[in-house]
Structure formats: structure tokens, C-alpha cells
Design an enzyme around this catalytic site. Sequence first.
Site, PDB file in Angstrom:
ATOM      1  N   GLY A 157       9.325   2.193  -0.919  1.00 37.54           N
ATOM      2  CA  GLY A 157      10.741   2.516  -0.991  1.00 37.54           C
ATOM      3  C   GLY A 157      11.523   1.380  -1.620  1.00 37.54           C
ATOM      4  N   GLY A 188       6.221   3.761   1.172  1.00 38.65           N
ATOM      5  CA  GLY A 188       6.683   5.080   0.780  1.00 38.65           C
ATOM      6  C   GLY A 188       5.749   5.794  -0.171  1.00 38.65           C
ATOM      7  CD  GLU A 226       5.794  -0.354   5.496  1.00 41.74           C
ATOM      8  OE1 GLU A 226       5.876   0.477   4.568  1.00 41.74           O
ATOM      9  OE2 GLU A 226       4.704  -0.655   6.038  1.00 41.74           O
ATOM     10  CG  ASP A 234       9.180   3.886   6.818  1.00 42.28           C
ATOM     11  OD1 ASP A 234       8.275   3.374   6.136  1.00 42.28           O
ATOM     12  OD2 ASP A 234      10.332   4.089   6.346  1.00 42.28           O
TER      13      ASP A 234
END
Length: 333
Positions: A64, A113, A136, A144
Amino acid sequence: MSYIRTEVHGSVGEIVLDRPRALNALDLTMIDDMQATLEEWGDDDAVETVLVTSATDRAFCAGGDIRAIRDHVLAGEPAEVTRYFSAEYRLNQLIAEYPKPYVALVDGPAMGGGLGISVHGEVRIVTEKALFAMPETAIGFIPDVGSTYFLPRLPQGVGMWLGLTGSRIGGADAVAVGLATHLVPSARIDAVADAIRRGTPLREVLADHRGPVVSDLPLRKIAEYFDDDNAVAIVGGLRGAVGDEWAAQMVDQMAGASPTSLCVTATMIAEGAVSSLAECLDRELAAAERITAHPDFVEGVRAVLVDKDRRPAFSPDSVELVDPVAAAAIAGL
């Protein structure tokens, strides 16, 4: 400007990730464009299969657009943070429930992502150039994009190991643990993609790529050290493994991560083992809102992606000092 291209080849709709300078990192326009395209094709009887590829051989998707999220945090714009993650997780859910074969072709790094737009799909084709990771915790964030659902469903300890250490695994290892479904030599990947575009049935295209793969992952050690739901216990076990070089390497890897992120991540992966994907994504959204407000996030992104000095000043600076009640609150538990 859109950073994805869409093409329809007969019955095959193709989404081409085309943001090469950012290694296809997903900004909000890419997420929204993918959502709209997939919704349109999902209702289009003429489109029978979706293929997702990269326009650059440097990466599938680097994750992301975390720097943009940090900018929103610094600007005091929490609503923009929520808007981004809500859109991204909505896309992940759509891919997981997609009514037609969704084929991701990963011939390079897929981080964060990038796993969200590949692992949830029905077919995940990788090559020896593929590289999967959820890094992350090193930026003060959490794994996530639904990873708290798919990580705990990997072989014993593997999901916790990937989530806490940010370790990178190659294409064969990704197939071996279930993150990918088929391993294709990079030299043949264009031919495979072209065959899919021509509408050749997937079972025929992939018939020669269903066999067992050779993996070098130390699965016994991973199961021994990471089959726990408590970051403090995991780190303590690794530190106590005197003479085990691999355990020492894992301690070193986690030394660069946010202790708060490690504790929250362990809790969320454990909870994800008994949750649906929708529940995991809801929990991740709430956790993302909370943890991006924690000082470790701004500091971690600074150290890794902005100044790139790799010397974050996290607080607290060890998992033993993290307040378990505060960590559980970030995790939403």
C-alpha cells in the site's frame, strides 16, 4: 491519472498494474479503479476469467501507499486514513468472494497490500522471481489486508513467523505453505499469460505446474518457536535458544520492529484463527485506525521509507515493556 490498465481478450478481463516508479504500490485511485472494474466484470457474462498482471518486471505490487498514509496522519486527517483502508479491505473482500476465476500472476515481489490483491484470489501463479512478505511490524504497523485471516491458516507457526519477523519467502516456498497455488518458471510465464488471455481452460494451462515443490523453509524450527500467541513468549523462547543460529537471526530481525506492533500482531493473528475473513478485516480496520495514531507508525515509516536510516526510535523499545492491556485495546480485544 489511473495507474491500472484494463483490457478484455475475448472472455478474459485483464487488470495490469502500471505504477512502475512506485513498484505498483497501491494508491487510493488504483484501489477504487480495481474495485469498479471487478464489480463491472463480475456482472458481465462475457467476462469469464480475470487476470491480474504487472506492467513492470521489477515487482508485482510493493504494498500500500504507506507514505501517503503517514502524510495524512501528520496532517491530522484520520478520516483520510480510514477512507484508504476501508477501500482497500473492501477490495480484498470482493476478491475473496469473486464469482469468477481470479488469477494473479506474480513474477516479482509482492509485499503487504500486494498479497491482498493476490492471495485472496482463486489462482495464484508465482515464479522463482516471486517474493512474498508482510513487513509491516518494521514500520510500526500491523499485517493487514486480511492477513490475520490467511496467516493463521498456514502450516504450524508459519503465519506467526511471517507476521512477526517480516521474513521474505520465494515462489516455491509460497506454494509449499499455501500462499500460492502454482509455480511456473519465469521463462515460461509470458506463454502461460498468453494462453490464459486466449481463453485456454486454466486446467490445461496449469496442468504441468501442479506437482510438488521443493522448499527450503525450516518448518520444524518455525513450528517450534512460533507456535504461540504471545510475542513476549516467542521472543523469550528465541533468546533462550543458546547456540541456535537461526533463532538468533529471528531475534535480530524482530529487533528492528516496533515492539507494540509485535504484540498487537501476535494477538490479532491468534484471534484470526477463529474468525471469518469479514471479521478479520473489520478488526484490522479498527486496529489500523488506532495504530496509525501511535507514535511508532510515523517513526517507523520515517526510518524505513522516508529518511531510510533504518534506525527507528520506538517506544517502548522492547516487547517486555509493552502494556498488554494497551496492545489488546489496539487489537480491538
